[in-house]
Design an enzyme around this catalytic site. Structure first.
Site, PDB file in Angstrom:
ATOM      1  N   LYS A  24       6.450 -38.650  -0.285  1.00 17.08           N
ATOM      2  CA  LYS A  24       6.132 -38.456   1.145  1.00 17.08           C
ATOM      3  C   LYS A  24       5.415 -39.694   1.684  1.00 17.08           C
ATOM      4  CE  LYS A  24       3.170 -35.588   4.173  1.00 17.08           C
ATOM      5  NZ  LYS A  24       2.301 -34.397   4.284  1.00 17.08           N
ATOM      6  N   ASP A  65      -1.001 -38.725   9.680  1.00 13.37           N
ATOM      7  CA  ASP A  65      -0.705 -37.350  10.058  1.00 13.37           C
ATOM      8  C   ASP A  65      -1.801 -36.803  10.983  1.00 13.37           C
ATOM      9  OD1 ASP A  65       0.132 -34.763  10.273  1.00 13.37           O
ATOM     10  OD2 ASP A  65      -0.287 -34.206   8.182  1.00 13.37           O
ATOM     11  N   LYS A  72      -4.649 -31.674  14.378  1.00 14.01           N
ATOM     12  CA  LYS A  72      -5.698 -31.374  13.399  1.00 14.01           C
ATOM     13  C   LYS A  72      -7.072 -31.493  14.047  1.00 14.01           C
ATOM     14  CE  LYS A  72      -3.352 -33.055   9.241  1.00 14.01           C
ATOM     15  NZ  LYS A  72      -3.414 -31.836   8.434  1.00 14.01           N
ATOM     16  N   ASP A  76      -1.815 -39.922   3.854  1.00  7.67           N
ATOM     17  CA  ASP A  76      -0.710 -38.968   3.752  1.00  7.67           C
ATOM     18  C   ASP A  76       0.595 -39.635   3.288  1.00  7.67           C
ATOM     19  OD1 ASP A  76      -0.081 -36.315   3.810  1.00  7.67           O
ATOM     20  OD2 ASP A  76       0.443 -36.251   5.932  1.00  7.67           O
ATOM     21  N   ASP A 128       2.239 -29.494  12.130  1.00  8.83           N
ATOM     22  CA  ASP A 128       1.438 -30.123  11.087  1.00  8.83           C
ATOM     23  C   ASP A 128       2.056 -29.915   9.698  1.00  8.83           C
ATOM     24  OD1 ASP A 128      -0.598 -31.541   9.987  1.00  8.83           O
ATOM     25  OD2 ASP A 128      -2.115 -29.962  10.155  1.00  8.83           O
ATOM     26  N   GLU A 172       4.671 -31.097   8.434  1.00  9.52           N
ATOM     27  CA  GLU A 172       5.723 -32.087   8.686  1.00  9.52           C
ATOM     28  C   GLU A 172       6.249 -32.742   7.412  1.00  9.52           C
ATOM     29  OE1 GLU A 172       2.573 -32.807   8.647  1.00  9.52           O
ATOM     30  OE2 GLU A 172       2.712 -34.523   7.304  1.00  9.52           O
ATOM     31  N   ARG A 199       7.182 -31.556   4.568  1.00  8.94           N
ATOM     32  CA  ARG A 199       8.363 -30.889   4.014  1.00  8.94           C
ATOM     33  C   ARG A 199       9.623 -31.210   4.826  1.00  8.94           C
ATOM     34  NH1 ARG A 199       5.338 -25.261   4.620  1.00  8.94           N
ATOM     35  NH2 ARG A 199       3.609 -26.716   4.364  1.00  8.94           N
TER      36      ARG A 199
HETATM   37  N1  BES Z   1      -0.892 -33.786   5.084  1.00  4.45           N
HETATM   38  C1  BES Z   1      -1.189 -32.423   5.211  1.00  4.45           C
HETATM   39  C2  BES Z   1      -1.733 -31.808   3.929  1.00  4.45           C
HETATM   40  C3  BES Z   1      -3.100 -32.255   3.502  1.00  4.45           C
HETATM   41  C4  BES Z   1      -4.226 -31.596   3.922  1.00  4.45           C
HETATM   42  C5  BES Z   1      -3.240 -33.298   2.631  1.00  4.45           C
HETATM   43  C6  BES Z   1      -5.469 -31.984   3.505  1.00  4.45           C
HETATM   44  C7  BES Z   1      -4.481 -33.699   2.207  1.00  4.45           C
HETATM   45  C8  BES Z   1      -5.599 -33.034   2.640  1.00  4.45           C
HETATM   46  C9  BES Z   1       0.052 -31.624   5.622  1.00  4.45           C
HETATM   47  O1  BES Z   1       0.953 -32.310   6.394  1.00  4.45           O
HETATM   48  C10 BES Z   1      -0.447 -30.443   6.386  1.00  4.45           C
HETATM   49  O2  BES Z   1      -1.058 -30.645   7.396  1.00  4.45           O
HETATM   50  N2  BES Z   1      -0.187 -29.258   5.867  1.00  4.45           N
HETATM   51  C11 BES Z   1      -0.649 -28.055   6.492  1.00  4.45           C
HETATM   52  C12 BES Z   1       0.443 -27.029   6.374  1.00  4.45           C
HETATM   53  C13 BES Z   1       0.198 -25.783   7.188  1.00  4.45           C
HETATM   54  C14 BES Z   1       0.246 -26.093   8.653  1.00  4.45           C
HETATM   55  C15 BES Z   1       1.235 -24.761   6.817  1.00  4.45           C
HETATM   56  C16 BES Z   1      -1.908 -27.612   5.752  1.00  4.45           C
HETATM   57  O3  BES Z   1      -1.968 -27.738   4.540  1.00  4.45           O
HETATM   58  O4  BES Z   1      -2.826 -27.149   6.412  1.00  4.45           O
HETATM   59 ZN    ZN Z   2       0.998 -34.380   6.156  1.00  5.07          ZN
HETATM   60 ZN    ZN Z   3       0.486 -32.229   8.459  1.00  9.44          ZN
END
Ligand code: BES
Ligand code: ZN
Ligand code: ZN
Length: 504
Positions: A270, A275, A282, A293, A352, A354, A356
């Site tokens: 990724k 992000d 966020k 990210d 968020d 994204e 995947r």
């Molecule tokens: N990049 C984030 C995941 C992340 C969070 C990495 C904290 C490192 C530290 C990812 O893109 C994300 O925001 N995922 C969300 C998914 C949710 C909206 C289903 C998450 O984990 O909150």
């Molecule tokens: Zn992310």
């Molecule tokens: Zn995200």
């Protein structure tokens, strides 16, 4: 810092600092190697005084002692002999490096003879020590002005020599040193990509830096631009990029180290260079950390560079979908539907989630390569931090055989992984309402597993595949690993991917 190998007789040398690693017997008593009688006496007296017990991360520094052919001597604990591993040597080398820096030492020689009695493979010893030293030296300071760098930075550890006791040993020490150098250098390159802020590390710069670093390695690097990504029907990657003024890139790295008939192993990472969450933005606190990210992508790039430089006898492909996730006027809106390269549609219920979406297209492309296996690495979910903290990388695969292989490779690399559930229940949770799939689970629970279940939809049936969620392990892990920066990218899973490549 230069790391060298040398054949030597201790007493003849006029060294600045000698570093001696000391292990413990099964009763946890330090085993003092017979190097120099006066040094033995000195060390034994500190042991009797209970000032030193040879525990891991324990050190003793004797300044101006003029023993063992050196001005200063640094003693470093290694823990029980029976438990010494490449990883404990990496940690011991990092402990030595950090202590030598505190003591403002500029040259050091590492005594290896007692270690070769504990680990038979001398090259594995020198590889681990070299990695520990060079990974510890890493610092991301290129964006600081000269003035703000500490004045005493001028006194640096410039040269470390690994002492081999005979010609045969010297060859093994050199071999391990060369391998360790490549692995540390490529990991430090990954870390630099990770630590670079979003305004410096855009998808375009990520692609350009990769092309530049790959020159002369035998790696072929191609980077698709936005128009090509659109033409290639990568609807997920294109969709995520729409909210940003920065164009996306799809980076393809190809390495051919085996017969053309041999199926390649594909690594996917990724490469989300920043992000913000997009329209599902966020919270402000710690949002800066989202420059990391792209560590999955950065670490796949590092692993591919190392695989090529080590000339492994394998065919390997590295794929990095790279994009920003921003809330610009053309951004995805919650509820928007996108279509991946394999024709499957998904609704973006949370912009968020994204990672995947960009990985979906990359996994479709990976499947088209008819690979022996696909491994992806991604800072995919916050939920994996809740589950595993920053100690273990979560691994998702339904293939028990592959999980066994992964565990072995991670053990050899000295990295911690943990098997996580991925079942039909998680797949049920991500069925879409107005599209095939939804990018978040209906229950909003087991977020790391539903994310993995989403990715699975884009891997062709029958291809061995595993997903590594490195959101917890990709940065700020120095509390347990002294060869990682206090604040910054760790290079997690680079070594495991290199080990995995050796098994194909
Ligand atoms: N990049 C984030 C995941 C992340 C969070 C990495 C904290 C490192 C530290 C990812 O893109 C994300 O925001 N995922 C969300 C998914 C949710 C909206 C289903 C998450 O984990 O909150
Ligand atoms: Zn992310
Ligand atoms: Zn995200």
């Amino acid at each position: 810092m230069k790391v060298l190998a040398q054949k030597t007789t201790l007493a003849q040398q006029n060294r600045q600092t000698m570093v001696v690693f000391i292990t413990q017997n099964k009763d946890k008593k330090p085993i003092v190697p017979k190097i120099d009688q006066d040094l033995d006496t000195l060390v034994n007296s500190t042991i009797q005084n209970k000032d030193f017990g040879a525990e891991s991360k324990e050190t003793l520094f004797f300044r101006n002692c003029l023993l063992a052919g050196a001005k200063h001597v640094l003693i470093v604990g290694l823990g029980k002999s029976s438990e010494v591993s490449s990883e404990s040597l990496r940690i011991a080398a990092a402990t030595a490096y950090n202590q030598l820096k505190v003591q403002k030492v500029t040259e050091a020689s590492l005594y290896l003879e007692n270690l070769t009695k504990v680990i038979k493979d001398t090259s594995a010893i020198s590889q681990a020590l070299t990695e520990g030293l060079l990974l510890s030296e890493y610092e991301f300071s290129e964006l600081k002005s000269q003035n703000s760098k500490k004045k005493d930075d001028k006194k640096q550890l410039e040269e470390v020599t690994l002492l081999a006791s005979g010609s045969a040993q010297l060859n093994s020490v050199k071999k391990g040193l060369d391998i360790g150098y490549i692995i540390a250098d490529c990991t430090n390159f990954s870390r630099r990509l990770g630590d670079s802020p979003g305004n410096f590390m855009t998808p375009t710069t990520l692609a350009n830096e990769t092309i530049k670093k790959a020159k002369g390695t035998g790696l072929k690097v191609t980077a698709w631009d936005k128009a090509r990504i659109k033409k290639e029907k990568m609807g997920g990657l294109l969709g995520v990029s729409l909210g940003s003024s920065q164009e996306p890139r799809f980076i393809i790295m190809e390495y051919k180290g085996a017969a053309a008939s041999k199926k390649p192993v594909v690594f996917v990472g990724k490469g989300l260079t920043f992000d913000s969450g997009g329209i599902s933005i966020k919270p402000a606190q710690n949002m800066d950390e989202m420059k990391y990210d792209m560590c999955g992508g950065a670490n796949v790039i590092g692993a591919m560079l190392a695989i090529a430089k080590l000339k492994l006898k394998v065919n390997a492909i590295g794929l990095v979908p790279a994009s920003e996730n921003m809330p610009g006027p053309a951004a995805n809106k919650p509820g928007d539907v996108l279509m991946a390269r394999n024709g499957k549609s998904f609704e973006v219920l949370n912009t968020d989630a994204e990672g995947r979406l960009i990985l979906a297209d990359a996994l479709c492309y990976a499947s088209e390569q008819k690979p022996a296996a696909i491994f992806d690495a991604a800072t995919l979910t916050g939920a994996i931090l809740v589950a595993l903290g920053n100690t273990h990388t979560g691994v998702f695969t339904r293939d028990k055989n592959l999980m066994g292989k992964i565990q072995k490779s991670a053990d050899a690399a000295g990295e911690l992984v943990w098997p996580m559930p991925l079942t039909d229940h998680h797949v049920e949770d991500i069925r879409g309402t107005h599209a095939d799939w939804s990018n978040i689970g209906n229950s909003r629970l087991a977020g790391s597993s539903t994310a993995a279940a989403f990715l699975e939809q884009f891997v062709e049936d029958g291809i061995p595949w595993a997903h590594f969620d490195i959101a917890g392990t990709a940065w700020n892990v120095a509390n347990r690993l002294p060869y990682c920066p206090k604040k910054g990218a760790s290079g997690a899973i680079v070594r495991t991917f290199i080990e995995l490549a050796k098994t194909f």
